[in-house]
Design an enzyme around this catalytic site. Structure first.
Site, PDB file in Angstrom:
ATOM      1  N   TRP A 166       0.420  -1.801   2.964  1.00  0.00           N
ATOM      2  CA  TRP A 166      -0.229  -1.423   1.583  1.00  0.00           C
ATOM      3  C   TRP A 166      -1.679  -3.007   0.732  1.00  0.00           C
ATOM      4  O   TRP A 166      -2.231  -2.909  -0.124  1.00  0.00           O
ATOM      5  CB  TRP A 166       0.691  -0.949   0.549  1.00  0.00           C
ATOM      6  N   LYS A 190      -2.416   6.743   9.463  1.00  0.00           N
ATOM      7  CA  LYS A 190      -1.818   7.176   8.183  1.00  0.00           C
ATOM      8  C   LYS A 190      -1.239   5.686   7.680  1.00  0.00           C
ATOM      9  O   LYS A 190      -0.571   4.810   7.625  1.00  0.00           O
ATOM     10  CB  LYS A 190      -0.075   7.236   8.283  1.00  0.00           C
ATOM     11  N   SER A 244       5.489  -4.416   8.373  1.00  0.00           N
ATOM     12  CA  SER A 244       6.495  -5.917   8.733  1.00  0.00           C
ATOM     13  C   SER A 244       7.175  -6.054  10.064  1.00  0.00           C
ATOM     14  O   SER A 244       6.822  -4.710  11.260  1.00  0.00           O
ATOM     15  CB  SER A 244       8.074  -5.521   7.745  1.00  0.00           C
ATOM     16  N   TYR A 254      10.161   3.530  18.813  1.00  0.00           N
ATOM     17  CA  TYR A 254       9.263   5.070  19.477  1.00  0.00           C
ATOM     18  C   TYR A 254       8.272   5.163  20.646  1.00  0.00           C
ATOM     19  O   TYR A 254       8.582   6.564  21.503  1.00  0.00           O
ATOM     20  CB  TYR A 254       8.655   5.573  18.162  1.00  0.00           C
ATOM     21  N   GLU A 266       0.387  -5.807  14.469  1.00  0.00           N
ATOM     22  CA  GLU A 266      -0.062  -7.295  13.794  1.00  0.00           C
ATOM     23  C   GLU A 266       1.632  -7.308  12.646  1.00  0.00           C
ATOM     24  O   GLU A 266       1.733  -6.579  11.748  1.00  0.00           O
ATOM     25  CB  GLU A 266      -1.525  -6.682  12.858  1.00  0.00           C
ATOM     26  N   CYS A 301      -0.315 -11.334   4.541  1.00  0.00           N
ATOM     27  CA  CYS A 301       0.888 -11.666   5.828  1.00  0.00           C
ATOM     28  C   CYS A 301       0.875 -13.391   6.843  1.00  0.00           C
ATOM     29  O   CYS A 301       2.011 -14.062   7.145  1.00  0.00           O
ATOM     30  CB  CYS A 301       0.415 -10.903   7.565  1.00  0.00           C
ATOM     31  N   GLU A 399      10.588 -14.220   4.768  1.00  0.00           N
ATOM     32  CA  GLU A 399       8.806 -13.266   4.744  1.00  0.00           C
ATOM     33  C   GLU A 399       9.476 -12.389   2.988  1.00  0.00           C
ATOM     34  O   GLU A 399      10.272 -12.100   3.298  1.00  0.00           O
ATOM     35  CB  GLU A 399       8.168 -12.580   5.690  1.00  0.00           C
TER      36      GLU A 399
HETATM   37  P1  NAD Z   1       6.171  -2.071   5.849  1.00  0.00           P
HETATM   38  O1  NAD Z   1       6.191  -2.372   7.355  1.00  0.00           O
HETATM   39  O2  NAD Z   1       7.033  -1.672   4.898  1.00  0.00           O
HETATM   40  O3  NAD Z   1       5.651  -0.837   6.215  1.00  0.00           O
HETATM   41  C1  NAD Z   1       3.967  -0.892   6.640  1.00  0.00           C
HETATM   42  C2  NAD Z   1       3.617   0.616   7.692  1.00  0.00           C
HETATM   43  O4  NAD Z   1       4.479   1.330   8.063  1.00  0.00           O
HETATM   44  C3  NAD Z   1       3.306   1.981   6.388  1.00  0.00           C
HETATM   45  O5  NAD Z   1       2.021   2.945   6.803  1.00  0.00           O
HETATM   46  C4  NAD Z   1       4.610   2.765   6.828  1.00  0.00           C
HETATM   47  O6  NAD Z   1       4.775   3.440   6.044  1.00  0.00           O
HETATM   48  C5  NAD Z   1       4.935   2.525   8.210  1.00  0.00           C
HETATM   49  N1  NAD Z   1       6.706   2.734   7.635  1.00  0.00           N
HETATM   50  C6  NAD Z   1       7.922   2.104   7.329  1.00  0.00           C
HETATM   51  N2  NAD Z   1       8.667   2.417   7.641  1.00  0.00           N
HETATM   52  C7  NAD Z   1       8.358   3.724   8.875  1.00  0.00           C
HETATM   53  C8  NAD Z   1       9.424   3.865   9.422  1.00  0.00           C
HETATM   54  N3  NAD Z   1      10.447   4.323   9.685  1.00  0.00           N
HETATM   55  N4  NAD Z   1       8.882   4.530  10.991  1.00  0.00           N
HETATM   56  C9  NAD Z   1       7.666   4.250  10.596  1.00  0.00           C
HETATM   57  N5  NAD Z   1       6.577   3.696  10.252  1.00  0.00           N
HETATM   58  C10 NAD Z   1       7.228   3.363   8.519  1.00  0.00           C
HETATM   59  O7  NAD Z   1       5.212  -2.870   5.247  1.00  0.00           O
HETATM   60  P2  NAD Z   1       4.442  -3.186   4.301  1.00  0.00           P
HETATM   61  O8  NAD Z   1       5.775  -3.297   3.227  1.00  0.00           O
HETATM   62  O9  NAD Z   1       3.632  -2.265   3.842  1.00  0.00           O
HETATM   63  O10 NAD Z   1       3.636  -4.282   4.714  1.00  0.00           O
HETATM   64  C11 NAD Z   1       4.106  -5.486   4.182  1.00  0.00           C
HETATM   65  C12 NAD Z   1       4.410  -6.194   6.005  1.00  0.00           C
HETATM   66  O11 NAD Z   1       3.072  -6.349   6.646  1.00  0.00           O
HETATM   67  C13 NAD Z   1       4.692  -7.714   5.400  1.00  0.00           C
HETATM   68  O12 NAD Z   1       5.175  -8.278   6.142  1.00  0.00           O
HETATM   69  C14 NAD Z   1       4.071  -8.164   5.912  1.00  0.00           C
HETATM   70  O13 NAD Z   1       3.537  -9.662   6.611  1.00  0.00           O
HETATM   71  C15 NAD Z   1       3.414  -7.494   7.090  1.00  0.00           C
HETATM   72  N6  NAD Z   1       1.394  -7.652   7.372  1.00  0.00           N
HETATM   73  C16 NAD Z   1       0.739  -7.947   8.360  1.00  0.00           C
HETATM   74  C17 NAD Z   1       0.070  -8.674   8.668  1.00  0.00           C
HETATM   75  C18 NAD Z   1      -0.860  -8.411  10.197  1.00  0.00           C
HETATM   76  O14 NAD Z   1      -1.795  -9.074  10.373  1.00  0.00           O
HETATM   77  N7  NAD Z   1      -0.537  -9.335  10.969  1.00  0.00           N
HETATM   78  C19 NAD Z   1      -1.168  -7.763   7.715  1.00  0.00           C
HETATM   79  C20 NAD Z   1      -0.803  -7.238   6.362  1.00  0.00           C
HETATM   80  C21 NAD Z   1       0.640  -7.214   6.315  1.00  0.00           C
END
Ligand code: NAD
Length: 495
Positions: A166, A190, A244, A254, A266, A301, A399
């Protein structure tokens, strides 16, 4: 031109009607009737009831992308034709820049001017960059004896599932979908359940730009349901994930439990920002350190969340960062005067407060912030700085993904490098020094996908972006991103 006053943005927000249905096969898809409430972090109000995809909707979206890949025109168009559609897509996003910035600001609380200036600029540039690049990459013909011809060609892999977070809803989506589409793949996007509206709108602009039906599908839904179904789907060929590290592990499972689809990750970071005593300008180093950790409410991130500062200059640098934390204006993201908006969701708001409590318990010294702003609507938190952080503390390792800075000190360059690399993550690092040799030598020793010297968060689309260690694999941006969406084929022709 975008609005310039708070009142103008508020009035535009009041008249906005966002899309709330999935986009599947080029058409609105209401799904089976399940919806979820989208809560705005600005004020805790319900912004919209959004279609909530289950396995049936995921199946439909993947089937549409599969058809578009196996039988549709998209992979068969010339790269130049695909590039032209992507550039039209960029133009349409530019035309709708104000509306998209507003949607992002409402759904996740980013200051609307930053959404407009920074996030939309990058999104438009990304679509344009891959639109331009589509026909400017070449295959290889390795040298052979005179009795043979060898061709090494890149072919689009197939159906890409892009799952995004997000914090930069459209930029990060564009980093996946633009190279995937340029390569000739078809996509199911998604977005995070916190930011479906901007992505659903983006998908419709893609269709308007001329993407054939099914080339880009967008479904809204929960990670553990819709994300999981995409991850396990046997007709998905590539998973391009940003999020994350914990959820990244799920995607590897998966893939292992289904068809060994390619998985590109990422993930998270805990990036060090090293300030040496010979930094060319300590005021700039301190101002950049503060900007880096408070920008986007710390939801970066790459956020320079560990400030590693030489003990001889620590007081001066940290005092300047603390001063900035105290004077930053926190408030409504629709007010152009706001420098830091709310935290994106109630979940994230609670999570950051737990990290702050853990830092206190572990004995770090609170220098600024640390509290919520209960007098304001929404999930507002003060910009927060802890110093006297040492490596064993949770704040040095975990983090936070919020506006919380950990300050650690060191006395030698070797100590700084050891502290910087003492992390499971390796996404980015900052380094401040006026000495060219030190800059190169230390940059080489840092385990990070990007090292910024005498700056932070700089760069263009033509440089790759991604992580070492548990910050992920593969690279977004640049021509290298095309590698994730193509297979290498060798054709050996005996003449
Ligand atoms: P998140 O991992 O909670 O969610 C990311 C996506 O995964 C969302 O679309 C979510 O719906 C989906 N998701 C969540 N649980 C899932 C599951 N059990 N199975 C399948 N899909 C699932 O992350 P967030 O809170 O949306 O974003 C923050 C994280 O993203 C931080 O760790 C940040 O560092 C990372 N991030 C990384 C980069 C990069 O380029 N390296 C960029 C931006 C954010």
């Amino acid at each position: 031109m975008p609005p310039t006053t708070h009142a103008e943005w508020l009035s535009l927000a009041a008249s906005l009607v966002p899309p709330v249905q999935h986009l599947v096969g080029g058409a609105d898809d209401p799904g089976g009737g399940a919806v979820f409430p989208l809560v705005s972090p600005r004020d805790g109000s319900v912004l919209a009831e959004v279609a909530d995809a289950g396995p049936a909707e995921v199946d439909r979206a993947v089937a549409a992308a599969r058809r578009a890949f196996d039988h549709g025109p998209w992979p068969r168009l010339s790269p130049a034709e695909r590039g032209a559609v992507l550039r039209r897509f960029a133009d349409l996003v530019e035309e709708h820049r104000t509306e998209l910035a507003l949607l992002i600001s409402l759904e996740m609380g980013k200051p609307v001017t930053e959404a407009y200036e920074i996030e939309l600029r990058t999104t438009i540039n990304t679509l344009r960059y891959y639109g331009e690049l589509a026909d400017k990459v070449h295959d290889e013909s390795p040298r052979t004896g005179s009795d043979a011809l060898a061709l090494v060609t890149r072919e689009p892999i197939g159906v890409v599932a892009a799952v995004t977070p997000w914090n930069f809803p459209l930029t990060l989506a564009s980093w996946k979908i633009a190279p995937a589409l340029a390569a000739g793949c078809t996509v199911v996007l998604k977005p995070s359940e916190q930011t479906p509206l901007s992505a659903l709108r983006l998908g419709r602009l893609g269709a308007e730009a001329g993407l054939p039906d099914g080339a880009l599908n967008v479904i809204a839904g929960q990670g553990p349901v819709a994300g999981r179904a995409l991850g396990l789907h046997p007709e998905v060929d590539v998973l391009a994930f940003t999020g994350s590290t914990a959820v990244g592990r799920h995607y590897l499972r998966y893939a292992a439990d289904s068809n060994l689809k390619r998985v590109w990750l990422e993930l998270g970071g805990k990036s060090p920002n090293i300030v040496l005593p010979d930094a060319p300008d300590l005021d700039t180093a301190a101002a950049t350190a503060a900007w880096g950790i408070f920008f986007n409410s710390g939801a970066m991130c790459t956020a320079p969340s560990r400030l590693l500062v030489h003990s001889s200059i620590a007081e001066r640098v940290v005092d300047a960062v603390v001063e900035r934390a105290r004077t930053l204006s926190v408030g409504d993201p629709l007010d152009p005067a706001t420098e830091m908006g709310p935290i994106a969701s109630a979940l994230q708001f609670d999570s950051i407060q737990k990290h702050i409590a853990a830092a206190r318990e572990d004995g770090a010294r609170l220098r600024a912030g640390g509290h919520t702003l209960p007098d304001q609507d929404g999930f507002h938190l003060q910009p927060t700085v802890f110093d006297r952080v040492v490596p064993g503390m949770r704040l040095a390792r975990d983090e936070v993904f919020g506006p919380v800075l950990a300050v650690l000190t060191f006395d030698t360059v070797d100590e700084a490098v050891a502290l910087a690399n003492d992390s499971e993550y390796g996404l980015a690092a900052g380094l401040w020094t006026a000495d060219l040799s030190t800059a190169h030598q230390v940059a080489r020793r840092l385990q990070a996908g990007t090292v910024w010297v005498n700056c932070y968060e700089e760069g263009g689309l033509n440089v790759p972006f991604g992580g070492y260690k548990q910050s992920g694999n593969g690279r977004d941006k640049s021509a290298h991103a095309l590698e994730k969406f193509t297979e290498l084929k060798t054709t050996w022709i005996q003449l």
